[in-house]
Design an enzyme around this catalytic site. Structure first.
Site, PDB file in Angstrom:
ATOM      1  N   SER A 187      31.675  25.131  51.935  1.00 20.76           N
ATOM      2  CA  SER A 187      32.345  26.312  53.222  1.00 20.76           C
ATOM      3  C   SER A 187      31.466  26.162  54.427  1.00 20.76           C
ATOM      4  O   SER A 187      29.947  25.597  54.364  1.00 20.76           O
ATOM      5  CB  SER A 187      31.797  27.615  52.209  1.00 20.76           C
ATOM      6  OG  SER A 187      31.866  28.641  53.424  1.00 20.76           O
ATOM      7  N   TYR A 195      26.144  33.364  48.046  1.00 18.04           N
ATOM      8  CA  TYR A 195      27.257  33.187  48.677  1.00 18.04           C
ATOM      9  C   TYR A 195      27.094  31.226  49.357  1.00 18.04           C
ATOM     10  O   TYR A 195      27.627  30.176  48.856  1.00 18.04           O
ATOM     11  CB  TYR A 195      28.190  33.651  49.228  1.00 18.04           C
ATOM     12  CG  TYR A 195      30.114  32.863  49.597  1.00 18.04           C
ATOM     13  CD1 TYR A 195      31.160  32.671  48.636  1.00 18.04           C
ATOM     14  CD2 TYR A 195      29.746  32.132  50.361  1.00 18.04           C
ATOM     15  CE1 TYR A 195      31.956  32.254  49.252  1.00 18.04           C
ATOM     16  CE2 TYR A 195      31.175  31.538  51.351  1.00 18.04           C
ATOM     17  CZ  TYR A 195      31.789  32.052  50.386  1.00 18.04           C
ATOM     18  OH  TYR A 195      32.865  31.156  50.459  1.00 18.04           O
TER      19      TYR A 195
HETATM   20  N1  LIG Z   1      38.832  31.738  53.123  1.00 13.88           N
HETATM   21  C1  LIG Z   1      38.222  31.374  53.879  1.00 13.88           C
HETATM   22  O1  LIG Z   1      37.870  31.581  54.809  1.00 13.88           O
HETATM   23  C2  LIG Z   1      37.373  29.942  52.909  1.00 13.88           C
HETATM   24  C3  LIG Z   1      36.417  29.082  53.510  1.00 13.88           C
HETATM   25  C4  LIG Z   1      34.855  28.947  52.987  1.00 13.88           C
HETATM   26  C5  LIG Z   1      35.811  28.321  52.189  1.00 13.88           C
HETATM   27  N2  LIG Z   1      36.681  28.862  50.791  1.00 13.88           N
HETATM   28  C6  LIG Z   1      36.770  28.571  49.705  1.00 13.88           C
HETATM   29  O2  LIG Z   1      37.855  28.214  49.211  1.00 13.88           O
HETATM   30  C7  LIG Z   1      37.780  28.405  48.089  1.00 13.88           C
HETATM   31  C8  LIG Z   1      39.873  29.243  47.979  1.00 13.88           C
HETATM   32  O3  LIG Z   1      38.748  30.779  48.364  1.00 13.88           O
HETATM   33  P1  LIG Z   1      39.822  31.479  49.333  1.00 13.88           P
HETATM   34  O4  LIG Z   1      39.805  32.222  50.656  1.00 13.88           O
HETATM   35  O5  LIG Z   1      41.699  30.427  49.018  1.00 13.88           O
HETATM   36  O6  LIG Z   1      39.898  33.021  48.204  1.00 13.88           O
HETATM   37  P2  LIG Z   1      41.626  33.620  47.465  1.00 13.88           P
HETATM   38  O7  LIG Z   1      42.349  33.928  48.280  1.00 13.88           O
HETATM   39  O8  LIG Z   1      40.302  34.761  46.771  1.00 13.88           O
HETATM   40  O9  LIG Z   1      41.508  32.533  45.719  1.00 13.88           O
HETATM   41  C9  LIG Z   1      40.670  32.443  45.158  1.00 13.88           C
HETATM   42  C10 LIG Z   1      41.269  31.634  43.928  1.00 13.88           C
HETATM   43  O10 LIG Z   1      40.039  31.333  42.977  1.00 13.88           O
HETATM   44  C11 LIG Z   1      40.564  31.862  41.482  1.00 13.88           C
HETATM   45  N3  LIG Z   1      39.881  32.461  40.726  1.00 13.88           N
HETATM   46  C12 LIG Z   1      38.611  33.306  41.154  1.00 13.88           C
HETATM   47  N4  LIG Z   1      37.672  33.732  40.245  1.00 13.88           N
HETATM   48  C13 LIG Z   1      38.754  32.141  39.084  1.00 13.88           C
HETATM   49  C14 LIG Z   1      37.895  32.266  37.978  1.00 13.88           C
HETATM   50  N5  LIG Z   1      36.842  33.502  37.542  1.00 13.88           N
HETATM   51  N6  LIG Z   1      38.726  31.499  37.186  1.00 13.88           N
HETATM   52  C15 LIG Z   1      39.578  30.851  37.611  1.00 13.88           C
HETATM   53  N7  LIG Z   1      39.944  31.228  38.907  1.00 13.88           N
HETATM   54  C16 LIG Z   1      39.409  31.621  39.949  1.00 13.88           C
HETATM   55  C17 LIG Z   1      42.028  32.744  41.600  1.00 13.88           C
HETATM   56  O11 LIG Z   1      42.831  33.219  40.632  1.00 13.88           O
HETATM   57  P3  LIG Z   1      42.822  34.374  39.807  1.00 13.88           P
HETATM   58  O12 LIG Z   1      41.712  35.238  40.386  1.00 13.88           O
HETATM   59  O13 LIG Z   1      44.167  34.162  39.210  1.00 13.88           O
HETATM   60  O14 LIG Z   1      41.508  33.398  38.881  1.00 13.88           O
HETATM   61  C18 LIG Z   1      42.307  32.449  43.282  1.00 13.88           C
HETATM   62  O15 LIG Z   1      43.573  31.298  43.426  1.00 13.88           O
HETATM   63  C19 LIG Z   1      36.732  29.236  48.069  1.00 13.88           C
HETATM   64  O16 LIG Z   1      35.482  28.572  47.303  1.00 13.88           O
HETATM   65  C20 LIG Z   1      36.236  30.039  48.718  1.00 13.88           C
HETATM   66  O17 LIG Z   1      34.551  29.926  48.537  1.00 13.88           O
HETATM   67  C21 LIG Z   1      37.311  29.780  50.985  1.00 13.88           C
END
Ligand SMILES: NC(=O)c1ccc[n+]([C@@H]2O[C@H](COP(=O)([O-])OP(=O)(O)OC[C@H]3O[C@@H](n4cnc5c(N)ncnc54)[C@H](OP(=O)(O)O)[C@@H]3O)[C@@H](O)[C@H]2O)c1
Length: 255
Positions: free
Chosen positions: A145, A159
């Protein structure tokens, strides 16, 4: 129909929503087969149905996985390897955006973030590397991130620390594997619309992009097997320099 890509089979964790689900859709459009996992099977089934409707030739295998369950991580990764024979790329993407200022009675939230985003990423890395070492080939992708660039305040502190931790984990692997047929990519996404930030007003977040646009930039960097990339590059590549080097009073005005 897409031509057969170099890294045919891709395992993605956290593929039920947000960036993981959109990566799966965009990789399918490029001709990849997919091993998708998350806790919510119904959401995974919906992602799979959408992919098969658009790209019926794609092979998509699903497994439920809570990445904080170590035994399940190893069993699921090995299960996918048995399904496909070879796993060409692993994207460690599952993560949560919880957190609270340190010392305010919310150790539970910060611990959960540390366990999901760092300790569980370590387990996934171990499981992926077992497969890649056995194959003597593979592309390892860590989703860090922009928050990894500098220690951040308040609810972001834990985080950001987890995201710096996973970036270093992957960089250490790259150092070790230099010159070998296993490559390592670390992505530093900026603000990309997803379930994680759907409670925040997108107009209030500078640089927020749609899921599709943000993930296009991620997929492009992954397909090119870049060592590291801030995604989307604008504004985040120049912003990474500011975040790393700005004096604290300047940084405090920015975030
Ligand atoms: N969106 C942003 O702006 C952003 C920016 C920087 C980095 N990121 C990173 O990108 C990645 C994806 O984030 P996102 O934005 O797509 O978030 P999101 O929409 O909340 O999706 C998170 C995903 O992770 C899964 N997850 C969460 N806890 C889990 C667990 N204990 N076991 C297995 N799966 C789990 C969820 O699936 P289930 O709930 O079905 O398990 C979901 O598919 C993360 O690592 C986040 O830190 C995101």
């Amino acid at each position: 129909m897409a031509t057969t890509p170099h890294r045919k089979t891709i395992l993605i964790t956290g593929a039920s929503a947000g960036l993981g689900a959109e990566m799966a859709r965009q990789f399918a459009a490029l001709g990849h087969d997919l091993a998708l996992s998350a806790r919510r099977l119904d959401k995974l089934e919906t992602v799979k149905a959408g992919i098969l409707a658009a790209h019926p030739e794609t092979r998509v295998e699903l497994r439920t996985l809570d990445v904080t369950d170590d035994d399940q991580v190893f069993a699921v990764f090995r299960g996918f390897k048995a399904d496909f024979g070879t796993i060409d790329r692993v994207v460690i993407n599952a993560g949560i955006g919880k957190g609270a200022p340190l010392g305010t009675g919310r150790y539970d939230a910060n611990r959960q973030t540390a366990m999901t985003n760092f300790v569980a990423a370590l387990a996934q890395t171990e499981a992926a590397m077992e497969i890649f070492r056995e194959q003597d080939a593979g592309h390892f992708v860590m989703i860090s991130s922009m928050s990894a660039m500098r220690g951040l305040p308040r609810s972001m502190t834990t985080y950001a620390a987890t995201k710096a931790g996973v970036a270093h984990l992957a960089e250490g692997l790259r150092h070790e594997l230099h010159g070998k047929p296993i490559t390592v990519t670390v992505l530093y996404p900026g603000y990309i619309a997803s379930e994680m930030n759907d409670q925040v007003d997108p107009k209030k977040i500078k640089g927020m992009v749609s899921t599709e646009k943000g993930v296009r930039s991620m997929v492009d960097a992954i397909e090119k097997e870049k060592d590291s990339a801030c995604v989307p590059a604008l504004p985040w590549a120049p912003m990474s320099v500011v975040m790393k080097h700005a004096p604290l009073p300047v940084l405090k005005k920015l975030m």
